[in-house]
Design an enzyme around this catalytic site. Structure first.
Site, short mmCIF file in Angstrom:
data_model
loop_
_atom_site.label_atom_id
_atom_site.label_comp_id
_atom_site.label_asym_id
_atom_site.label_seq_id
_atom_site.Cartn_x
_atom_site.Cartn_y
_atom_site.Cartn_z
N ASN A 160 0.80 -1.22 0.00
CA ASN A 160 0.00 0.00 0.00
C ASN A 160 0.84 1.27 0.00
O ASN A 160 0.39 2.31 -0.45
CB ASN A 160 -0.95 0.00 1.20
CG ASN A 160 -0.29 -0.41 2.50
OD1 ASN A 160 0.27 -1.50 2.60
ND2 ASN A 160 -0.31 0.45 3.48
N GLY A 209 -13.63 -3.67 -0.14
CA GLY A 209 -14.45 -2.87 -1.05
C GLY A 209 -13.97 -1.44 -1.22
O GLY A 209 -13.92 -0.94 -2.34
N CYS A 334 -2.23 4.61 8.71
CA CYS A 334 -2.18 4.05 10.06
C CYS A 334 -0.90 4.48 10.77
O CYS A 334 -0.84 4.47 11.99
CB CYS A 334 -2.23 2.53 9.99
SG CYS A 334 -3.52 1.93 8.91
#
Ligand SMILES: *Cc1c(COP(=O)(O)O)cnc(C)c1O
Length: 397
Positions: A160, A209, A334
């Site tokens: 990511n 999703g 995060c």
């Protein structure tokens, strides 16, 4: 808030719901709100829509197996990518109770990495495969770590933060050599690069999703036929007894539609979206000094670039970009809020002066050429100004 147009280049954190996806899910709130488990046809008819959504997800992933009734049985809908990751990892340990070891990479998303930490607290042996300075996995070390006591190897399909793509098929084969299962967190890969599970060695795969233009709060877990599955959430007989809880119907419909559209637009990800990313990256490198691109440039997602503006703080850059309506990210969402650079850049050994100034730009098919123009215009004065003030920046260079 200012009235400037929003320039959203943080699509690895979350994406806009596609209006077509929203239109598909809308009837399932106030009109077709029945419970798919009900006997009456008002509820029961909803079950058919869930099955259709499962077909749409299966199509995107190249899942071709069907049971005697023609149903996809290798997919379970969950509440998010994080749940899928947990369900997969704990499942492996439950179905292989004699094995006490798990192998994962050092650059996993916290949804996997922190399960590793928790497993250590519970007495399991967890080993973390290192990466090189481009973030590429040390395959030799991985091969040495996997042994007959290993229940599971879990390595993400795409990272990511850097966008790096990992050789998941190869890793699955290594895991199988020692009788271990292989799980991949494919949350960032699904919809961006082609996936074909019909001829794959992958045992379990997670997706989410909201990283592909469906809403937040829905995900799916693929479990290859023949692999046992112990429910992570026990309850009713939903999802063939593998995930209790009344289905998040509208979001599941949305995920199905989003997967259908992702299949339709996957070409755009690799042409239009890639070109936007490349133009931004090339212009930044050409117009500003002391820039480095983090990651495996030749082998990464088409939408992601992780760029270090050396000698300055990423957080400051983000705050100034925000004043121009530009949303980007430093490290992963995060990690933001802590002073340490991201665990991914640290694992890659990126020097502190560069790791602190890392900004991730992640595009989607909803971005435009104009977005790139605006970023290119806004950035140079921000970088020059912050460097003027930086005690680490050598002005005479
Ligand atoms: C976002 C993300 C997750 C978590 O997914 P959620 O649906 O937000 O729980 C897991 N892994 C990766 C690689 C991600 O980018």
């Amino acid at each position: 808030m200012n009235s400037k147009k929003l320039i959203y280049v943080d699509n690895n954190a979350t994406t806009a719901v596609d209006p077509e996806v929203f239109a598909a899910m809308k009837p399932f709130f106030c009109e077709q709100y029945g419970n798919p488990s009900s006997i009456h046809s008002f509820g029961g008819s909803v079950a058919a829509h869930i099955n259709k959504a499962r077909e749409q997800v299966a199509d995107l992933l190249g899942i071709t197996n069907r049971n005697k009734l023609g149903e996809v049985t290798e997919l379970i809908f969950t509440s998010c990518g994080t749940e899928s990751d947990s369900a997969a990892i704990y499942n492996a340990l439950q179905i292989c109770p004699k094995k006490k070891k798990v192998v994962m990479s050092k650059v996993e998303h916290p949804a996997v990495l922190n399960v590793g930490k928790e497993l250590e607290r519970r007495g399991y042996h967890v080993e973390y495969v290192p990466v090189d300075k481009k973030g590429r996995l040390d395959m030799e070390r991985l091969g040495e770590m996997v042994d007959d006591n290993t229940a599971l190897v879990s390595v993400m399909w795409a990272n990511n933060e850097t966008g790096n793509i990992y050789p998941v098929e190869k890793i699955a084969e290594i895991a199988h050599l020692h009788g271990a299962l292989f799980h991949t967190d494919a949350v960032q890969a699904v919809g961006k690069i082609p996936i074909n599970l019909s001829e794959s060695a992958i045992d379990m795969l997670s997706l989410s999703g909201h990283k592909l233009h469906a809403p937040k709060g829905v995900g799916a877990l693929y479990i290859k036929r023949g692999i046992r599955f112990r429910p992570f959430i026990t309850g009713g007989h939903q999802e063939k007894g593998r995930r209790g809880g009344t289905e998040n119907v509208a979001s599941i419909i949305a995920l199905g539609k989003a997967c259908e559209l992702a299949g339709k637009y996957i070409g755009a990800e690799n042409s239009f979206v890639r070109e936007l990313r490349d133009r931004l990256e090339k212009t930044i490198i050409a117009t500003m000094p002391d820039i480095r691109v983090n990651g495996d440039i030749e082998n990464r997602l088409p939408n992601t670039t992780c760029i270090s503006f050396e000698y300055i703080e990423g957080e400051s850059i983000l705050m100034l970009l925000d004043r121009h309506g530009i949303c980007a990210s430093s490290g992963s969402a995060c990690t933001t809020g802590s002073l340490e650079p991201s665990h991914v850049l640290r694992a890659m050994g990126v020097p502190y002066t560069a790791a602190h100034g890392a900004i991730r730009f992640s595009f989607s098919r909803f971005n435009t050429e104009d977005d790139v123009d605006k970023i290119i215009e806004a950035l140079p004065p921000i970088i020059a100004w912050l460097r003027e003030m930086s005690p680490f920046w050598n002005k005479d260079k």
